[in-house]
Motif scaffolding. Sequence first.
Motif, mmCIF file in Angstrom:
data_model
loop_
_atom_site.group_PDB
_atom_site.id
_atom_site.type_symbol
_atom_site.label_atom_id
_atom_site.label_comp_id
_atom_site.label_asym_id
_atom_site.label_seq_id
_atom_site.Cartn_x
_atom_site.Cartn_y
_atom_site.Cartn_z
ATOM 1 N N ALA A 43 -4.382 7.312 4.655
ATOM 2 C CA ALA A 43 -5.058 6.628 5.319
ATOM 3 C C ALA A 43 -6.297 5.633 4.647
ATOM 4 C CB ALA A 43 -5.702 7.218 6.383
ATOM 5 N N CYS A 44 -7.569 4.594 4.886
ATOM 6 C CA CYS A 44 -8.652 3.777 4.373
ATOM 7 C C CYS A 44 -9.465 3.138 5.277
ATOM 8 C CB CYS A 44 -8.630 3.735 2.713
ATOM 9 S SG CYS A 44 -7.193 1.957 3.189
ATOM 10 N N ALA A 45 -10.424 3.161 5.247
ATOM 11 C CA ALA A 45 -11.472 2.797 5.687
ATOM 12 C C ALA A 45 -12.317 1.374 4.726
ATOM 13 C CB ALA A 45 -12.291 3.723 6.690
ATOM 14 N N GLY A 46 -13.172 0.780 5.029
ATOM 15 C CA GLY A 46 -13.534 -0.190 4.574
ATOM 16 C C GLY A 46 -13.446 -1.477 4.950
ATOM 17 N N GLU A 47 -13.322 -1.942 3.391
ATOM 18 C CA GLU A 47 -12.914 -3.719 3.597
ATOM 19 C C GLU A 47 -12.092 -3.671 2.308
ATOM 20 O OE1 GLU A 47 -13.875 -5.823 5.563
ATOM 21 O OE2 GLU A 47 -14.890 -4.642 6.903
ATOM 22 N N GLY A 48 -10.993 -3.426 1.947
ATOM 23 C CA GLY A 48 -10.334 -4.098 1.248
ATOM 24 C C GLY A 48 -9.043 -3.385 1.254
ATOM 25 N N THR A 49 -8.731 -2.992 0.347
ATOM 26 C CA THR A 49 -6.433 -2.481 0.547
ATOM 27 C C THR A 49 -6.817 -1.470 -0.466
ATOM 28 O OG1 THR A 49 -5.807 -4.201 -1.855
ATOM 29 C CG2 THR A 49 -5.884 -4.892 1.267
ATOM 30 N N VAL A 50 -5.799 -0.382 -0.477
ATOM 31 C CA VAL A 50 -5.943 1.142 -0.660
ATOM 32 C C VAL A 50 -4.338 0.923 -1.762
ATOM 33 C CG1 VAL A 50 -6.099 3.182 -1.955
ATOM 34 C CG2 VAL A 50 -7.889 1.981 -0.977
ATOM 35 N N THR A 51 -4.468 0.505 -2.577
ATOM 36 C CA THR A 51 -1.967 0.974 -2.979
ATOM 37 C C THR A 51 -2.571 3.147 -3.443
ATOM 38 O OG1 THR A 51 -1.603 -1.053 -3.666
ATOM 39 C CG2 THR A 51 -0.668 0.869 -4.344
ATOM 40 N N PHE A 52 -1.753 3.741 -2.083
ATOM 41 C CA PHE A 52 -1.643 5.200 -2.612
ATOM 42 C C PHE A 52 0.318 4.954 -3.802
ATOM 43 C CE2 PHE A 52 -4.392 4.692 1.142
ATOM 44 C CZ PHE A 52 -4.913 6.000 0.411
ATOM 45 N N THR A 53 0.213 5.457 -4.559
ATOM 46 C CA THR A 53 1.210 6.179 -5.223
ATOM 47 C C THR A 53 1.564 7.916 -5.050
ATOM 48 O OG1 THR A 53 0.548 4.352 -6.523
ATOM 49 C CG2 THR A 53 2.696 5.849 -7.081
ATOM 50 N N VAL A 54 3.035 8.266 -4.649
ATOM 51 C CA VAL A 54 2.828 9.702 -5.048
ATOM 52 C C VAL A 54 4.280 10.215 -5.985
ATOM 53 C CG1 VAL A 54 3.886 11.646 -3.932
ATOM 54 C CG2 VAL A 54 2.430 9.208 -2.298
ATOM 55 N N SER A 90 -7.947 0.754 -5.904
ATOM 56 C CA SER A 90 -7.790 -0.374 -5.307
ATOM 57 C C SER A 90 -8.808 -1.342 -5.887
ATOM 58 C CB SER A 90 -9.078 -0.222 -3.909
ATOM 59 O OG SER A 90 -9.714 -1.435 -3.818
ATOM 60 N N PRO A 91 -8.768 -2.915 -5.985
ATOM 61 C CA PRO A 91 -9.485 -4.178 -6.315
ATOM 62 C C PRO A 91 -10.740 -4.242 -6.170
ATOM 63 C CG PRO A 91 -7.966 -5.054 -4.766
ATOM 64 C CD PRO A 91 -7.436 -2.961 -5.180
ATOM 65 N N ASP A 92 -10.877 -3.090 -4.432
ATOM 66 C CA ASP A 92 -12.144 -3.293 -3.829
ATOM 67 C C ASP A 92 -12.501 -2.046 -4.034
ATOM 68 O OD1 ASP A 92 -11.529 -5.836 -2.386
ATOM 69 O OD2 ASP A 92 -9.751 -5.018 -2.049
ATOM 70 N N GLU A 93 -12.221 -0.638 -5.118
ATOM 71 C CA GLU A 93 -13.234 0.067 -4.834
ATOM 72 C C GLU A 93 -14.668 0.837 -4.902
ATOM 73 O OE1 GLU A 93 -14.591 1.091 -9.578
ATOM 74 O OE2 GLU A 93 -12.519 0.247 -9.746
ATOM 75 N N ASP A 94 -15.614 0.031 -4.430
ATOM 76 C CA ASP A 94 -16.959 0.162 -4.463
ATOM 77 C C ASP A 94 -17.180 -0.196 -2.503
ATOM 78 O OD1 ASP A 94 -17.581 0.911 -6.646
ATOM 79 O OD2 ASP A 94 -18.303 -1.168 -6.657
#
Length: 106
Positions: A43-54, A90-94
């Motif tokens: 899961a993530c929170a904030g404004e943007g996307t995160v790609t999780f890679t396992v 994420s391109p939105d790391e901040d």
Amino acid sequence: MLNLTDRPASDEEGLVSSGSLAIPGQNLDETIKSGTALRVEVACAGEGTVTFTVTSGTARTAERVDCTQPMTNRFNFTTAGPSLAIQADSPDEDSVGTAYIVSHNS
């Protein structure tokens, strides 16, 4: 994001790892055995996307999560080597935060 306190006690016994990841970041567990069936929740929170890679050996699954949506993405994963890496990019790391839980898939 992910709440361990609402999970049944039986889930805690199957817990492999949990935490949060910096963006970009990676956690590595070298104690897991090859062929282990796992349930991964991200899961993530904030404004943007995160790609999780396992990743484990030759096995790899990537899951893109929209951080503006209050939901947890769950998927099954079977290790193919004696380690398990969880990575977040994420391109939105901040502007995003992350969380993950890995447990045995029984």
